[in-house]
Write a protein that holds these residues in place. Structure first.
Motif, PDB file in Angstrom:
ATOM      1  N   MET A 127       0.755  -1.254   0.229  1.00  0.00           N
ATOM      2  CA  MET A 127      -0.026  -0.109   0.089  1.00  0.00           C
ATOM      3  C   MET A 127       0.932   1.141   0.168  1.00  0.00           C
ATOM      4  SD  MET A 127      -2.990  -1.167  -0.241  1.00  0.00           S
ATOM      5  CE  MET A 127      -2.510  -2.761  -0.938  1.00  0.00           C
ATOM      6  N   TYR A 128       2.259   1.299   0.238  1.00  0.00           N
ATOM      7  CA  TYR A 128       3.112   2.236   0.072  1.00  0.00           C
ATOM      8  C   TYR A 128       3.099   2.696  -1.115  1.00  0.00           C
ATOM      9  CZ  TYR A 128       4.874   1.892   5.143  1.00  0.00           C
ATOM     10  OH  TYR A 128       4.987   1.792   6.563  1.00  0.00           O
ATOM     11  N   PRO A 129       3.446   4.123  -1.366  1.00  0.00           N
ATOM     12  CA  PRO A 129       3.591   4.776  -2.712  1.00  0.00           C
ATOM     13  C   PRO A 129       4.855   3.935  -3.449  1.00  0.00           C
ATOM     14  CG  PRO A 129       3.111   6.322  -0.857  1.00  0.00           C
ATOM     15  CD  PRO A 129       3.259   5.344  -0.180  1.00  0.00           C
ATOM     16  N   HIS A 130       5.825   3.800  -2.586  1.00  0.00           N
ATOM     17  CA  HIS A 130       7.040   3.495  -3.273  1.00  0.00           C
ATOM     18  C   HIS A 130       6.756   1.848  -3.928  1.00  0.00           C
ATOM     19  CE1 HIS A 130       7.757   2.025   0.820  1.00  0.00           C
ATOM     20  NE2 HIS A 130       8.515   1.284   0.371  1.00  0.00           N
ATOM     21  N   THR A 131       6.337   1.006  -3.187  1.00  0.00           N
ATOM     22  CA  THR A 131       5.914  -0.261  -3.583  1.00  0.00           C
ATOM     23  C   THR A 131       5.020  -0.267  -4.844  1.00  0.00           C
ATOM     24  OG1 THR A 131       4.853  -0.534  -1.517  1.00  0.00           O
ATOM     25  CG2 THR A 131       6.824  -1.826  -1.678  1.00  0.00           C
ATOM     26  N   MET A 132       4.085   0.555  -4.629  1.00  0.00           N
ATOM     27  CA  MET A 132       2.909   0.636  -5.603  1.00  0.00           C
ATOM     28  C   MET A 132       3.537   1.066  -6.962  1.00  0.00           C
ATOM     29  SD  MET A 132      -1.131   1.899  -4.633  1.00  0.00           S
ATOM     30  CE  MET A 132      -1.312   0.819  -3.489  1.00  0.00           C
ATOM     31  N   THR A 133       4.307   2.321  -6.690  1.00  0.00           N
ATOM     32  CA  THR A 133       5.089   2.624  -8.201  1.00  0.00           C
ATOM     33  C   THR A 133       5.792   1.569  -8.772  1.00  0.00           C
ATOM     34  OG1 THR A 133       5.386   4.988  -6.910  1.00  0.00           O
ATOM     35  CG2 THR A 133       6.756   4.391  -8.694  1.00  0.00           C
ATOM     36  N   GLY A 134       6.255   0.734  -8.219  1.00  0.00           N
ATOM     37  CA  GLY A 134       7.328  -0.325  -8.496  1.00  0.00           C
ATOM     38  C   GLY A 134       6.288  -1.226  -9.483  1.00  0.00           C
ATOM     39  N   VAL A 135       5.042  -1.619  -8.799  1.00  0.00           N
ATOM     40  CA  VAL A 135       3.960  -2.279  -9.540  1.00  0.00           C
ATOM     41  C   VAL A 135       3.688  -1.722 -10.702  1.00  0.00           C
ATOM     42  CG1 VAL A 135       1.666  -3.381  -9.438  1.00  0.00           C
ATOM     43  CG2 VAL A 135       3.654  -3.799  -7.459  1.00  0.00           C
ATOM     44  N   LEU A 136       3.232  -0.515 -10.613  1.00  0.00           N
ATOM     45  CA  LEU A 136       2.383   0.194 -11.740  1.00  0.00           C
ATOM     46  C   LEU A 136       3.438   0.265 -12.732  1.00  0.00           C
ATOM     47  CD1 LEU A 136       0.199   2.927  -9.878  1.00  0.00           C
ATOM     48  CD2 LEU A 136      -0.218   0.266 -10.917  1.00  0.00           C
TER      49      LEU A 136
END
Lengths: 511, 65
Positions: free
Chosen positions: A261-270
């Motif tokens: 849910m963290y912005p950095h992990t989500m950025t990695g996924v997106l």
């Protein structure tokens, strides 16, 4: 600053690798070239990263420098309890496998750049999106600050630390370099550097787990020494006390739910090129978990090597200094410091995307051009990083650690809106906002009651169970959201408009 | 709603719950014996669940692909 404590060989190797990575950071702008004046190009690498790059990128920003320092520190201090990081980073992947490809699919189809963009589109509520965005920003800031702590520890161990502004100078220089190449290259910079960083970390850890036990008499001897030390100390141990079962399990579960849910992990996924890339990574990323478990073992090796340190966070550098030759110390410390740069860069990019999309564009300047959007994100990434730097230089380290703990509790409160939103049950945005608010307040309040410890002693039927606060607040959040949504339905409140279609969440064969 | 059946909700997806049960129920593995290669049970059991979880995800991946 006295120069006689400086380990020159280690320092030269350290600077060499740091310089190499700096050059890479700037070269990255041209890699898989895109128009960097567009936000999805600067902030998501143009959604062009395949399985291998995504593996390095997500691995690089999920398993951070702070992890390398903090996990062994906890194991060194308390033993088995510190190993909750292992179940946590195992059970996170079935969740990633099921949930994240759906998020990737809907975000790709609607050109969403952030999790909050998805919330805005799915629920038609700018306010719920704002809540998710602000939570992400709030949770990310101390996380970036902690990466600096990781860097500070190795710089100090090289003999460069010390009091006052001169002592902080190496850290400031390292961070300015980071800020400039992130500004110039966007997500491509950490993606490229992650490759170097991960190879270095793998080399260091393999060397450490092969060489150190040889010097200490094998793994059996390492565990025995740790066991004796805990018995002598009268606390901690090689296995858990029964009273630690619930906190261990709930910390693992809550951390796993919070992780993506963290912005950095989500950025990695997106930034992946397809949903299939995300699925394959859920399968392949556990390789890093093995690495993490081995890194955790360094805590026991520190005990077995008879090292005593002022603060447990110094255990890994102290162990390397004792065991490795100077040149390899320099290499290892460079690996850790570079390991701080990758997540710090991705975190600042994730935060910048959130601010630009879900605060600035929604509430201040809806007519912003794509170029101005990218420019704004670049600027915000600088501000966020310098904020973290000021944080670390001006405030006690413990403050960042405490806030990072709260950050985990807070980010978990965005889970219901985001994850439930990916499935058919679409709760009403007002209800989710209420649930979020209750979860945030309750989580913060419980944490303040325990003096910022992660677990709260919950009394159920006369027995006391220490439960991770994030899990308590998250459960209450979900109950409030579901009940309030039903109530609001009775009261005739609408669902809000939904931009998305059910098939937007499916990965078609073609993708 | 005219939605295609969501393959990811197929029954064998429930297999992905296994690591949760295996790792969150501490009485299963909070023990020193049997040790392997000097590693107490508590540790090698957790390490073993890393490749097992990858394998489980792979099996489900084959089904949903």
């Amino acid at each position: 600053m006295s120069t006689d404590q400086i380990n020159w060989t280690a320092l030269v190797v350290f600077i060499l690798f740091f310089a190499l990575v700096t050059v890479l950071g700037f070269v990255a702008a041209r890699w898989k070239a895109g128009d960097l004046s567009q936000l999805h190009e600067w902030g998501l690498g143009g959604r062009r990263f395949g399985t291998i790059i995504t593996w390095f990128l997500v691995g690089g920003d999920f398993y951070t420098a702070y992890t390398v320092i903090a996990v062994p520190a906890l194991v060194y201090a308390v033993g088995a309890y510190g190993f909750f990081a292992l179940p946590y980073t195992i059970i996170v992947y079935p969740l990633v496998f099921l949930v994240m490809p759906r998020l990737w699919a809907v975000c790709q189809r609607h050109q969403y750049v952030t999790g909050a963009d998805f919330i805005h589109g799915r629920y038609g509520s700018a306010w719920l999106a704002l809540a998710v965005a602000l939570t992400g920003l709030l949770a990310t800031m101390p996380y970036i600050a902690l990466q600096l702590v990781g860097m500070q520890v190795v710089i100090g161990a090289l003999g460069l630390g010390g009091e006052g502004i001169w002592g902080e100078l190496p850290l400031i220089i390292a961070f300015v370099i980071l800020a400039v190449y992130t500004y110039a290259s966007g997500l491509r910079a950490p993606a490229m550097i992650a490759f170097v960083k991960d190879v270095m970390i793998y080399i260091v850890v393999i060397a450490a787990i092969a060489i150190i036990p040889l010097q200490l008499g094998g793994y059996g001897a390492v565990f025995d020494a740790a066991d004796k030390a805990f018995q002598a100390k009268g606390s901690g141990g090689l296995i858990l006390a029964p009273g630690q079962f619930v906190p261990f399990a709930t910390l693992a579960l809550g951390s796993a739910f919070a992780a993506f849910m963290y912005p950095h992990t989500m950025t990695g996924v997106l930034s992946s090129s397809s949903g299939d890339v995300v699925r394959k990574n859920a399968m392949l990323l556990p390789a890093y978990t093995v690495l993490l478990g081995l890194i955790a073992m360094l805590g026991y090796m520190g005990i077995a090597a008879g090292i005593t340190v002022k603060s447990p966070t110094q255990i890994v550098p102290a162990l390397f200094l004792k065991i490795f030759p100077d040149w390899f110390v320099g290499f290892s410390f460079a690996a850790i410091a570079i390991g701080a740069l990758v997540p710090a860069a991705i975190m600042s990019i994730g935060a910048a995307n959130l601010f630009t999309r879900n605060v600035w564009r929604t509430f201040v300047n809806p007519n912003i051009t794509p170029q101005a959007e990218a420019a704004s994100a670049k600027l915000v990434s600088l501000i966020v990083k310098f904020g973290a730097l000021v944080f670390i230089v001006a405030l006690p380290t413990q403050f960042a650690i405490d806030l990072q703990l709260l950050g985990g509790v807070w980010i978990l409160q965005t889970f219901p809106a985001i994850v439930l939103g990916l499935y058919k049950a679409r709760l009403r945005p007002q209800a989710l906002l209420l649930g979020w608010a209750v979860g945030m307040v309750l989580g913060t309040w419980l944490a303040s009651l325990t003096g910022l410890k992660p677990v709260y002693p919950l009394v159920i039927g006369g027995a006391t169970y220490p439960v991770y606060i994030g899990v308590i607040a998250g459960a209450v959040n979900i109950v409030v959201s579901v009940v309030a949504s039903a109530l609001f339905g009775v009261l005739g409140l609408g669902h809000g408009s939904d931009q998305t279609q059910p098939e937007d969440y499916q990965l078609t064969k073609a993708s | 709603m005219g939605e295609k059946p969501d393959k990811s909700s197929a029954p064998w997806v429930w297999g992905l719950l296994l690591p949760y049960i295996a790792l969150l129920w501490l009485p299963f593995y909070n023990a020193k014996e049997p040790a392997i290669g000097g590693f107490p049970f508590f540790y090698w059991y957790q390490f073993a669940w890393v490749p097992l979880t990858s394998l489980l995800i792979y099996l489900v991946y084959r089904k949903v692909k």
